[in-house]
Scaffold this active site. Structure first.
Site: not given
Length: 1020
Positions: A383-385, A760, A766, A789
């Site tokens: 994931d990024k954030t 997005r 995912k 998520n």
């Protein structure tokens, strides 16, 4: 407290990760889990339901009280390895097949089962306690008796639930509230949610129970971005009906960021959007377990062949079929039952080592059955954030074309702003002439340049302070109450609330240089100058940012001058065609993007009153259209977006987690391909990928254009196929189209990419990507995330790693391994993963070697005695061989390591060798088989030939040689000695010495004590 929004109860920091999709029990239809249908929900009257709804409970347990023991036993014996030993033990109840005492077979099997049952029971109890804690959370429910407390498990469809604010008080005085959805979709933007309009006229929240109203809602589905429903009030004259959309909803796993809301429960239990977007948790089995299971099948085949050969050499005489079974039992050690015990205990030791590693503090192992999987990862999906980034935006650069201001020169910007607003009080045009330039104004050339720069800086800062969706919120700080702080614009009581953290960083920067946003509502904005003057602007129109437009705008009227200005900011790809021609925009945007900054282009356009009135008339007319409303509105707005004046570029950096860049470099050098899957915007994801060096400087980036049809996907895939060593950036919508029509082709191209960024992405997408990677490549995957998520992706991957971050503990609780920082992933894989895999491979092969040695000796013994099915070692010898005599020395291999941890981190290329599976392969297995056969023959034939005259002692002689051979083989196999290894191996020598000498010494001491010799008196 009169906000009434169709919503679900907010669960702060609540887990919906491992929730089973089949509801609270297997008979989901009986629990209200039939087909999903639309529903009519009466406010405050759950008893008026038209259908049965699932209970609002979380159930992550695999078993219940009645199914625990049968379920655990079934999961153990459904595999060939354990089933074989069960049948073996049961055969000893048949007299014709019995070869010795029952405990010879049942004690090892029982030991294995007891360890497994205890481990499963502990995990189930932990899961039960976590579920109980979540299901017992207390909420406020509106009823005819007033406000009552109700447990989460007691909430029903139709209940009116009061959800209190989490962070800030309500600042929209029309019942609106802000919502955080990062646990649901990964987006850190705060969403505005609106109430049902007709309920806002009720005096109190309790009046909601007095009106006759209901909500008609669509059937439950996985779409978290859309909702269709209606709100109807029947007791009005005439009855009122109001449409409901996503703006009127509050999903579970989201958090109220402002205000207090009263909502009617529409969905519960398994029908929650968050639950429907969570995949089923699967029981993960390590690849080495599957490989060992395959080897045991080969060994079983060898067992059958050897038994048939023995009977064939007897010419199938007599009851030969019973002889086959007796030989199968006699050579049963070929398939070692201790292999499973040793591997399971080894995994527990590996898990303990991970938890006790002081260099990765806070690491938790939640799945102790797969630590060796960490040593064979080929694809890392992150994931990024909150995982790669801290989600903290910092303003880094302001670029005006001819001059740029970095962090070290912001005092110059502050000076320009201060000069502009200080001089504006002394003259109408004085803002163009800062005080320090008045002396230089006599020099014509210098005056013009300085005046232009000062003017441009002032205009740029003012534009940045106006074009945004940030709202300042005032709260009490213990000294000043909220009302007073809001009235006097107290700096110490003010916090900024917005739908995006980079929006806040821009406004905080304008505050730092002197122009402060002090107030905003839906119709006006207030700015404070460095001199304390308040500038009032009326918001005439606001155009929010959308993924399609990639820009946002605002039209404001300056109350002091009456000037109308249209401000616009957005991504450089769209703003380049909107602003006036210039020769520096594209180049500078590229330079800032390469530094990993999020670049925004800011522009403005002055409008006359007539121009604005004409635009407003056309805009209102377009908004009233029934057909093609969005297209007509966009066309009207685009009529303004022409030949705008370019003001500046802004560069904002999303700060990375500590040591993200070196960690990603280590993973890349180890042969692991990293994919970034995020719910964030394309531009944001691309900037982060560059900033984190996920995409190296010498790699090109191919941005996959949005596609909606098969032909578009085909063309874009062909364009991408022509690129080499190129990173791919693709959106979730385009990915879905490609996977629908060209799944094989896309995955083939994607697996060749050095890095991939998917933006997005929905939670289920995912998980789908992880599943496709596993199916198409057959390689092991590892998923890393920190939010709700990411749970589906983490559960689907072969190894799921959760990061405990700002988004809560949903991911870490659902993961197999939990870490506190992304940088710990490097040591987790390079050191612990590598060691666990190599040690497990060595341990499993050595246990097989140990069993084959004694089986070879049994075969030689039987062949010497005319192929008789007589055991060489009986009773306690055969049990003690793999337990008391050799267990600890062989098990000490779990402490062995070939290189120091510092070397493994310094040379990640060592990890790359493990991806080929060489430590445990058919080649190494065959080598150990040959070694076992050779040593077994030498020991048995050597004992028979050298001690032929003492044949009675052959059993003792051969067994002693066998034990010493095993101890010596362990010593030869060890690459680096650990002090515990010396203890384990040396204990047998010590034990033999003590047994042989200590009793004699004790007798001698007692004799001298009670019957001393005559000379003792002389010597004393």
């Amino acid at each position: 407290m009169t906000d009434n929004i169709p919503l679900q109860p907010v669960r702060h920091k609540k887990r919906h990760d491992n929730k089973r999709r089949d509801g609270c029990c297997p008979w989901s239809r009986c629990c209200g889990g039939g087909d999903f249908r639309p529903r009519t929900v009466w406010l405050g009257h759950p008893e008026k339901r038209e259908q049965r709804y699932p209970r609002n409970v979380i159930n992550n347990q695999k078993y219940n009280f009645f199914t625990f023991l049968p379920g655990v036993l079934f999961n153990q014996f459904k595999y060939f390895f354990n089933l074989y030993f069960l049948l073996l033990a049961c055969s000893q109840f048949v007299n014709e097949l019995r070869l010795g005492a029952l405990y010879t077979y049942w004690v090892p099997l029982g030991f294995v089962l007891i360890i497994t049952i205890v481990r499963e029971a502990v995990e189930e109890m932990r899961c039960f306690l976590r579920d109980k804690e979540v299901n017992s959370q207390i909420y406020s429910k509106l009823s005819t008796r007033g406000t009552v407390k109700v447990k989460s498990s007691g909430i029903q469809v139709g209940d009116l639930i009061i959800v209190e604010k989490t962070f800030f008080p309500d600042f929209y005085h029309k019942g609106s509230c802000f919502l955080r959805t990062d646990q649901l979709d990964g987006e850190t933007d705060w969403k505005l949610r609106l109430p049902v309009a007709c309920t806002q006229r009720l005096p109190t929240a309790a009046d909601l129970l007095q009106i006759r109203s209901f909500v008609y809602a669509e059937e439950p589905n996985i779409d978290i971005h859309n909702f269709i429903g209606t709100f109807t009030r029947e007791d009005g004259d005439p009855p009122v009906s109001e449409s409901l959309s996503i703006e009127n909803t509050l999903w579970a796993s989201t958090v109220i960021a402002s205000g207090t809301v009263v909502g009617v429960v529409i969905y519960t239990g398994k029908e929650l959007r968050s639950v429907m977007n969570t995949s089923n948790p699967r029981h993960k089995i390590g690849l080495i377990d599957l490989e060992v299971n395959c080897l045991t099948k080969i060994l079983f085949g060898a067992l059958v062949v050897v038994s048939l050969v023995m009977v064939a050499l007897q010419h199938f005489a007599g009851r030969w079929y019973l002889q086959i079974f007796r030989f199968l039992l006699l050579f049963s050690n070929i398939v070692p039952i201790s292999l499973r015990v040793n591997l399971d205990m080894g995994k527990m030791v590996f898990s303990w080592m991970i938890k006790k590693d002081s260099k990765i503090p806070g690491t938790v192992v939640r799945a102790s059955t797969i630590p060796e999987q960490l040593g064979r990862i080929s694809y890392l999906l992150t994931d990024k954030t909150g995982t790669l980034t801290q989600n903290e935006m910092v303003f880094r650069r302001l670029h005006l074309g001819t001059v740029a201001y970095g962090m070290d020169s912001m005092d110059e910007v502050q000076s320009h702003v201060f000069s502009a607003y200080t001089q504006s009080q002394n003259g109408e045009n004085a803002s163009l002439y800062p005080p320090h330039d008045l002396q230089a104004s006599r020099a014509p050339g210098a005056t013009k340049v300085r005046k232009t720069i000062s003017s441009r800086v002032h205009e740029a800062v003012k534009a940045i302070a106006l074009v945004h969706n940030v709202t300042p919120v005032y709260e009490s700080n213990g000294v000043t109450d909220q009302a007073e702080a809001e009235q006097h614009y107290e700096d110490t009581c003010r916090v900024y609330q917005a739908s995006s953290p980079d929006e806040v960083s821009l406004v905080q920067w304008t505050e730092s240089v002197g122009l402060t946003l002090v107030g905003r509502d839906q119709s006006s904005v207030q700015l404070r100058t460095p001199s304390g003057q308040i500038l009032n602007f009326t918001i005439l129109q606001a155009f929010p940012f959308t993924y399609e437009s990639k820009r946002m705008g605002i039209i404001v009227r300056d109350e002091s001058t009456g000037e109308i200005t249209f401000y616009l900011k957005g991504a450089d790809v769209v703003m380049a065609g909107i602003v006036q021609y210039n020769d520096w925009l594209e180049e500078e945007c590229g330079n800032m993007a390469r530094e990993g900054l999020r670049v925004l282009v800011v522009a403005k356009k002055s409008l006359t009153e007539e121009q604005y009135q004409d635009f407003e008339a056309r805009y209102v007319q377009a908004k009233l259209s029934v057909h093609d409303r969005s297209l007509k509105v966009a066309t009207v707005i685009e009529s303004l977006e022409m030949e705008m004046e370019l003001l500046c570029l802004t560069g904002v950096e999303d700060q990375l987690q500590a040591d993200v860049r070196p960690t990603l470099e280590i993973l890349r050098n180890a042969g692991i391909k990293v994919w970034m899957l995020t719910g964030d915007k394309l531009e944001t994801a691309t900037c982060t990928a560059k900033n984190a060096h996920l995409v190296t400087r010498n790699q090109d980036i191919h941005v996959f254009r949005p596609v909606t049809t098969r032909s578009e996907a085909h063309l874009e895939l062909n364009a991408f196929r022509r690129k080499h060593d190129c990173a791919l950036v693709i959106s979730g919508d385009s990915l879905e189209v490609c996977l629908k029509y060209y799944e094989y082709e896309f995955m083939e191209l994607a697996c060749q990419c050095p890095a991939i960024v998917c933006c997005r992405c929905a939670p289920t997408q995912k998980a789908q990507i992880v599943r496709l990677l596993q199916e198409r490549t057959g390689k092991l995957t590892c998923a890393v995330g920190d939010g709700g998520n990411d749970v589906s992706m983490i559960q689907e991957a072969d190894c799921g790693v959760g990061v405990e971050g700002k988004e809560g503990k949903q991911a870490s609780l659902a993961a197999d391994f939990s870490i506190t920082q992304f940088k710990h992933l490097g040591r987790l894989l390079m050191v612990h993963g590598r060691n666990s895999y190599k040690r497990s491979a060595a341990l499993s092969q050595f246990v097989i070697h140990r069993s084959l040695c004694i089986s070879t000796m049994q075969a030689v013994f039987s062949s010497v005695f005319y192929f008789a099915s007589v055991p060489l070692y009986q009773g306690f010898l055969i049990i003690g061989y793999s337990t008391i005599y050799t267990m600890f020395p062989v098990f000490s291999l779990v402490l062995d390591k070939d290189v120091k941890s510092e070397v493994a981190m310094l040379y990640p290329e060592l990890y790359k060798d493990l991806l080929k599976g060489r430590p445990l392969s058919f080649k190494t297995f065959l080598i150990w088989v040959l070694i076992s056969i050779y040593q077994g023959n030498i020991i048995m034939y050597g004992a028979l030939l050298l001690f032929e005259s003492e044949f009675v002692h052959i059993v003792a002689i051969s067994f002693t040689s066998l034990i010493l051979t095993e101890l010596l083989m362990v010593a030869l196999t060890v690459q680096k000695w650990h002090w515990l290894m010396i203890v384990f191996i040396g204990q047998y020598v010590t034990a033999i010495t003590l047994v042989s000498c200590l009793p004699l010494y004790i007798l001698k001491y007692l004799r001298r004590r009670f019957s001393p010799p005559s000379y003792s008196k002389l010597t004393s």
